[in-house]
Design an enzyme around this catalytic site. Structure first.
Site, PDB file in Angstrom:
ATOM      1  N   SER A  12      34.226 -37.128 -21.180  1.00 12.14           N
ATOM      2  CA  SER A  12      32.962 -36.557 -21.647  1.00 12.14           C
ATOM      3  C   SER A  12      32.617 -35.347 -20.790  1.00 12.14           C
ATOM      4  CB  SER A  12      31.850 -37.604 -21.542  1.00 12.14           C
ATOM      5  OG  SER A  12      30.607 -36.963 -21.700  1.00 12.14           O
ATOM      6  N   HIS A  36      35.005 -35.716 -25.576  1.00 10.69           N
ATOM      7  CA  HIS A  36      33.698 -36.175 -26.058  1.00 10.69           C
ATOM      8  C   HIS A  36      32.644 -35.134 -25.665  1.00 10.69           C
ATOM      9  CE1 HIS A  36      30.819 -39.447 -27.063  1.00 10.69           C
ATOM     10  NE2 HIS A  36      30.071 -38.906 -26.120  1.00 10.69           N
ATOM     11  N   ASP A  38      28.612 -34.268 -25.741  1.00  9.77           N
ATOM     12  CA  ASP A  38      27.270 -34.839 -25.893  1.00  9.77           C
ATOM     13  C   ASP A  38      26.255 -33.759 -26.219  1.00  9.77           C
ATOM     14  OD1 ASP A  38      27.628 -37.644 -25.305  1.00  9.77           O
ATOM     15  OD2 ASP A  38      28.161 -37.005 -23.280  1.00  9.77           O
ATOM     16  N   MET A  40      22.409 -33.080 -26.964  1.00  8.60           N
ATOM     17  CA  MET A  40      21.082 -33.707 -26.787  1.00  8.60           C
ATOM     18  C   MET A  40      19.995 -32.681 -27.064  1.00  8.60           C
ATOM     19  SD  MET A  40      21.697 -35.785 -23.266  1.00  8.60           S
ATOM     20  CE  MET A  40      23.226 -36.682 -22.938  1.00  8.60           C
ATOM     21  N   HIS A  69      29.054 -36.112 -30.264  1.00  9.12           N
ATOM     22  CA  HIS A  69      28.070 -37.200 -30.255  1.00  9.12           C
ATOM     23  C   HIS A  69      26.683 -36.555 -30.322  1.00  9.12           C
ATOM     24  CE1 HIS A  69      26.306 -40.737 -27.665  1.00  9.12           C
ATOM     25  NE2 HIS A  69      25.841 -40.750 -28.886  1.00  9.12           N
ATOM     26  N   MET A  71      23.008 -36.663 -30.212  1.00  6.56           N
ATOM     27  CA  MET A  71      21.820 -37.433 -29.825  1.00  6.56           C
ATOM     28  C   MET A  71      20.610 -36.576 -30.130  1.00  6.56           C
ATOM     29  SD  MET A  71      23.378 -38.976 -26.321  1.00  6.56           S
ATOM     30  CE  MET A  71      24.702 -37.789 -26.360  1.00  6.56           C
ATOM     31  N   MET A 140      26.588 -47.522 -27.375  1.00  9.60           N
ATOM     32  CA  MET A 140      26.109 -47.011 -26.094  1.00  9.60           C
ATOM     33  C   MET A 140      26.017 -48.169 -25.099  1.00  9.60           C
ATOM     34  SD  MET A 140      25.562 -43.728 -26.490  1.00  9.60           S
ATOM     35  CE  MET A 140      24.992 -43.551 -24.813  1.00  9.60           C
ATOM     36  N   GLY A 147      24.332 -38.770 -17.950  1.00  6.40           N
ATOM     37  CA  GLY A 147      25.576 -39.310 -17.409  1.00  6.40           C
ATOM     38  C   GLY A 147      25.277 -40.020 -16.101  1.00  6.40           C
ATOM     39  N   ASP A 178      30.436 -45.973 -24.801  1.00  8.55           N
ATOM     40  CA  ASP A 178      30.001 -44.760 -24.116  1.00  8.55           C
ATOM     41  C   ASP A 178      28.983 -45.059 -23.022  1.00  8.55           C
ATOM     42  OD1 ASP A 178      29.293 -42.183 -23.449  1.00  8.55           O
ATOM     43  OD2 ASP A 178      28.550 -41.621 -25.433  1.00  8.55           O
ATOM     44  N   GLY A 180      28.866 -45.356 -18.351  1.00  6.44           N
ATOM     45  CA  GLY A 180      29.027 -46.259 -17.217  1.00  6.44           C
ATOM     46  C   GLY A 180      30.403 -46.893 -17.089  1.00  6.44           C
ATOM     47  N   SER A 201      31.415 -39.165 -15.629  1.00  6.87           N
ATOM     48  CA  SER A 201      31.429 -39.045 -14.165  1.00  6.87           C
ATOM     49  C   SER A 201      32.738 -39.493 -13.532  1.00  6.87           C
ATOM     50  CB  SER A 201      30.318 -39.884 -13.530  1.00  6.87           C
ATOM     51  OG  SER A 201      29.200 -39.916 -14.340  1.00  6.87           O
TER      52      SER A 201
HETATM   53  C1  DX5 Z   1      25.121 -40.413 -22.274  1.00 10.62           C
HETATM   54  C2  DX5 Z   1      26.342 -39.792 -22.917  1.00 10.62           C
HETATM   55  C3  DX5 Z   1      27.657 -40.148 -22.323  1.00 10.62           C
HETATM   56  C4  DX5 Z   1      27.883 -39.725 -20.890  1.00 10.62           C
HETATM   57  C5  DX5 Z   1      28.725 -40.766 -20.232  1.00 10.62           C
HETATM   58  O1  DX5 Z   1      24.005 -40.239 -23.083  1.00 10.62           O
HETATM   59  O2  DX5 Z   1      26.397 -40.157 -24.291  1.00 10.62           O
HETATM   60  O3  DX5 Z   1      28.728 -39.645 -23.138  1.00 10.62           O
HETATM   61  O4  DX5 Z   1      28.532 -38.491 -20.756  1.00 10.62           O
HETATM   62  O5  DX5 Z   1      28.815 -40.422 -18.894  1.00 10.62           O
HETATM   63  P1  DX5 Z   1      29.167 -41.462 -17.740  1.00 10.62           P
HETATM   64  O6  DX5 Z   1      30.624 -41.809 -17.897  1.00 10.62           O
HETATM   65  O7  DX5 Z   1      28.878 -40.679 -16.516  1.00 10.62           O
HETATM   66  O8  DX5 Z   1      28.282 -42.658 -17.922  1.00 10.62           O
HETATM   67 ZN    ZN Z   2      28.176 -39.575 -25.509  1.00 14.62          ZN
END
Ligand code: DX5
Ligand code: ZN
Length: 221
Positions: A12, A36, A38, A40, A69, A71, A140, A147, A178, A180, A201
Site C-alpha cells: 500500500s 494498493h 488508498d 481518502m 481503494h 474511501m 478492513m 496507516g 487491509d 495492521g 507500513s
Molecule cells: C487504511 C488503508 C490501508 C493502509 C494499511 O485506511 O486502507 O490500505 O495503507 O496500512 P498499514 O499496513 O500501515 O496498516
Molecule cells: Zn486500503
C-alpha cells in the site's frame, strides 16, 4: 494432494515516500503483482490522500495491477475518472452506497474489476448478497483512514465468516485484508482465508521493502 494456498502481498503506497512514488513502486515490482492505492476524501474518513492525477502518473511507471481503494462518500461520482486514469480494480465501501449492485455494474461497464470493502463496524452479512457478483472483497482490519494502526483481533473471525460464505457460494473473488498486517500475523490472516494481504507500513517503512515483502510471504506459508 491439496494445492498450496495462493496468497500475495499488495504493498500500500500510503506508507511510501510520496515524493518518490515511482522509485518506491519499483522496489517491490519483482515481488508483487499489484499495488494498493488508498484514496481518502476527508469526509467518509478523517484523512485526505491522493486522487486521479496521481493514479495517472503511477500508471505510466508500472505495469502492476493498480488496486484502488476508494474511501470516499458518493464513490459513483469517481468511478469513471479513476477508471480512465488507469485503475485495474476499483473497490468501494458498501457503507457509502445506496445500491451496491449499481456500483458493481458501473465499475464493470468501464471494463474494470469490481470490489466491495467493509468497515469494521459493519456486520459482515451485509456483503453476502453481493459476493457472487464481486471480483474483490476487501475486509478492513483497522478503522479506515490511517496507516500504521494495530490489526483489530476481531477481524480474524470476520475474515473466516466471509471466507466460509465465499467458499459455500464457490466465489472466485479475491479476499483482501487491509490494515495492521505484518510478518507476525500474516500466517493467521491467510489461515483465516485472506488471499491478498494489503500492507503499508511493514513494507515501505522497512529499509528494504522488497525483502520485507519476501519475508512476509515466507512467514505466511
Ligand atoms: C487504511 C488503508 C490501508 C493502509 C494499511 O485506511 O486502507 O490500505 O495503507 O496500512 P498499514 O499496513 O500501515 O496498516
Ligand atoms: Zn486500503
Amino acid at each position: 494432494m491439496t494445492e498450496p494456498l495462493k496468497y500475495e502481498v499488495a504493498p500500500s503506497i500510503l506508507a511510501a515516500d510520496f515524493a518518490r512514488l515511482g522509485e518506491e513502486i519499483g522496489k517491490v515490482e519483482s515481488v508483487s503483482g499489484r499495488i494498493h492505492v488508498d484514496v481518502m476524501d476527508g469526509h467518509y474518513v478523517p484523512n485526505l490522500t491522493i486522487g486521479v492525477p496521481v493514479i495517472r502518473s503511477i500508471r505510466k511507471v508500472t505495469d502492476l495491477i493498480l488496486d484502488v481503494h476508494l474511501m470516499v462518500t458518493d464513490p459513483l461520482r469517481f468511478v469513471v475518472p479513476f477508471a480512465e486514469a488507469g485503475s485495474d480494480v476499483i473497490t468501494v465501501h458498501v457503507e457509502t452506497l445506496e445500491n451496491p449492485i449499481e456500483a458493481i455494474e458501473l465499475i464493470r461497464s468501464v471494463g474494470k474489476k469490481a470490489g466491495l470493502s467493509i468497515h469494521p463496524d459493519t456486520p459482515v452479512e451485509v456483503l453476502f448478497p453481493y459476493l457472487a457478483m464481486l471480483d474483490n472483497v476487501l475486509i478492513m482490519s483497522v478503522r479506515p483512514g490511517f496507516g500504521g494502526q494495530e490489526f483489530m483481533p476481531e477481524a480474524m473471525g470476520r475474515i473466516r465468516r466471509i471466507r466460509a460464505e465465499m467458499d459455500r457460494m464457490k466465489s472466485s473473488a479475491t479476499l483482501s485484508v487491509d490494515g495492521g498486517i505484518s510478518k507476525e500475523n500474516a500466517r493467521a490472516v491467510v489461515n483465516a482465508g485472506g488471499r491478498i494481504l494489503v500492507i503499508g507500513s511493514a513494507v515501505f517503512e522497512s529499509i528494504n521493502p522488497k525483502k520485507a515483502v519476501e519475508d512476509i510471504l515466507k512467514c505466511a506459508m
